[in-house]
Design an enzyme around this catalytic site. Structure first.
Site, PDB file in Angstrom:
ATOM      1  N   ASP A 113       8.050  -6.877 -28.205  1.00 52.93           N
ATOM      2  CA  ASP A 113       8.253  -6.637 -29.635  1.00 52.93           C
ATOM      3  C   ASP A 113       7.067  -5.879 -30.205  1.00 52.93           C
ATOM      4  O   ASP A 113       5.905  -6.173 -29.899  1.00 52.93           O
ATOM      5  CB  ASP A 113       8.409  -7.960 -30.383  1.00 52.93           C
ATOM      6  CG  ASP A 113       8.505  -7.742 -31.885  1.00 52.93           C
ATOM      7  OD1 ASP A 113       9.563  -7.280 -32.342  1.00 52.93           O
ATOM      8  OD2 ASP A 113       7.510  -8.005 -32.582  1.00 52.93           O
ATOM      9  N   TYR A 125       1.723  -2.231 -36.797  1.00 51.07           N
ATOM     10  CA  TYR A 125       0.608  -2.677 -35.971  1.00 51.07           C
ATOM     11  C   TYR A 125      -0.301  -1.501 -35.629  1.00 51.07           C
ATOM     12  O   TYR A 125      -0.081  -0.764 -34.680  1.00 51.07           O
ATOM     13  CB  TYR A 125       1.123  -3.344 -34.694  1.00 51.07           C
ATOM     14  CG  TYR A 125       2.090  -4.487 -34.933  1.00 51.07           C
ATOM     15  CD1 TYR A 125       2.070  -5.211 -36.125  1.00 51.07           C
ATOM     16  CD2 TYR A 125       3.035  -4.840 -33.974  1.00 51.07           C
ATOM     17  CE1 TYR A 125       2.957  -6.254 -36.350  1.00 51.07           C
ATOM     18  CE2 TYR A 125       3.918  -5.882 -34.187  1.00 51.07           C
ATOM     19  CZ  TYR A 125       3.881  -6.580 -35.373  1.00 51.07           C
ATOM     20  OH  TYR A 125       4.778  -7.609 -35.589  1.00 51.07           O
ATOM     21  N   LYS A 175      10.583  -2.340 -35.536  1.00 50.18           N
ATOM     22  CA  LYS A 175      10.942  -2.676 -36.910  1.00 50.18           C
ATOM     23  C   LYS A 175      10.945  -1.438 -37.808  1.00 50.18           C
ATOM     24  O   LYS A 175      10.348  -0.417 -37.475  1.00 50.18           O
ATOM     25  CB  LYS A 175       9.947  -3.714 -37.449  1.00 50.18           C
ATOM     26  CG  LYS A 175       9.820  -4.934 -36.525  1.00 50.18           C
ATOM     27  CD  LYS A 175       8.799  -5.917 -37.031  1.00 50.18           C
ATOM     28  CE  LYS A 175       8.642  -7.082 -36.066  1.00 50.18           C
ATOM     29  NZ  LYS A 175       7.852  -6.725 -34.866  1.00 50.18           N
TER      30      LYS A 175
END
Length: 343
Positions: free
Chosen positions: A55, A60, A86
């Site tokens: 994931d 990030y 995401k």
């Protein structure tokens, strides 16, 4: 020595995932700068150890984690991993001249020199998806999640508008991508169980990634979200099961809870939990992992790592089952919800 983690279905998605997944927030230089080769080697070590769920997110390190994962994935067959990322933030290249370089997001000490802006519109979701494909060096994503719709991120006065924007825009985009076969499953990745529940009631989602709200320390998602996920066949992935670190380190000075220094009441509660665990010869972190996997709605735990040794440590948490008496004692001490399922 730990063997590969078991694989289980992720709800009704048709995907099979490892019980321990790889959470890549640390690869975005979260709290510390990482050596590039070590970071990429950590992903490779996770895959070699049998971890199939990876994931990540543009958030990030403003795309840094996705870049590092993409580099690691080029050395393995694409079908050997289930890849999750995401939408919600779109990256713009930083301009030079009078405008300063983009700063890393909160908590990240390093990042790519790009500017993140929130965009939960249809076009924003599609652009974010395309950017992730390029950073990851792949032609498809297995799981695509709407990221960070909560009061902590957008403020209590702004989250409702963001939710409406996401349901009118990003949700339609993800649904179209699922229908076109560009993604296999869609869902939400949030720190807030109440907003997760609202998404599940209002839309046709396949999976959720819930961070921090179902752990050995606290279980606010237990009463209503978890039963709803089971009823709808929604696969549950859990992140933040150490509540930003304190369930891994114990109640030490400087321990983190919810990305900040742990307050006294949290330190005290964790110390009490740790004491019960020690009385049964079970390390706190091992108990934290095994407890979360005890819920029938939970398919996989996304655990972070910054070097290959931490991959081995994460998998070792599955080696020796904790005694049932541990869970009974935690409940009798008022440290665990009496209704919480246990291994």
């Amino acid at each position: 020595m730990s063997g590969p983690p078991a694989r289980v279905p992720l709800g009704r998605t048709g995907l099979e995932v490892s019980r321990i997944g790889f959470g890549s927030a640390p690869l975005g230089d979260f709290f510390e700068r990482l050596d590039e080769r070590t970071a990429i080697g950590t992903v490779e070590a996770a895959i070699a150890a049998g971890i199939t769920l990876i994931d990540t997110s543009p958030h990030y390190g403003n795309g840094l984690a996705e870049h590092r994962i993409g580099t690691a994935l080029r050395s393995v067959p694409r079908d050997s991993v289930v890849l999750s990322t995401k939408i919600g933030r779109v990256m713009d290249a930083a301009r030079h001249g009078s405008e300063p370089l983009a700063r890393p997001a909160r908590g990240f000490v390093g990042s790519l020199p790009h500017r993140a802006r929130f965009d939960y519109s249809y076009d924003g979701a599609m652009r974010s998806f395309e950017q992730s494909l390029l950073r990851l060096g792949t032609d498809r994503i297995d799981i695509l999640l709407i990221h960070d719709i909560d009061g902590w991120t957008h403020g209590e006065d702004g989250v409702e508008a963001r939710y409406c924007e996401a349901m009118k825009g990003a949700y339609r985009a993800l649904s179209d991508l699922r229908r076109q076969g560009m993604v296999k499953a869609i869902g939400v990745g949030l720190d807030d169980h109440e907003w997760c529940e609202r998404f599940l009631r209002d839309g046709d989602f396949d999976t959720i990634l819930l961070a921090g709200r179902y752990s050995l320390l606290e279980q606010p998602a237990l009463a209503t979200l978890m039963p709803l996920a089971l009823k709808k066949g929604v696969g549950v992935m859990l992140g933040g099961i150490f509540n930003s670190g304190i369930l891994a380190t114990g109640a030490i000075e400087g321990a983190r809870y919810n990305y900040e220094a742990a307050p006294p009441e949290i330190l005290k509660r964790v110390a009490r939990i740790d004491l019960v665990c020690r009385s049964h010869g079970v390390p706190l972190a091992r108990a934290a992992v095994q407890f979360c996997l005890g819920h029938p709605a939970v398919s996989s735990l996304l655990l972070g790592a910054v070097n290959p040794a931490e991959i081995a440590r994460n998998l070792a948490a599955l080696d020796e089952p904790a005694p049932r008496a541990l869970w009974a004692d935690l409940k009798s001490e008022g440290l665990l919800d009496p209704a919480a399922p246990t291994p």
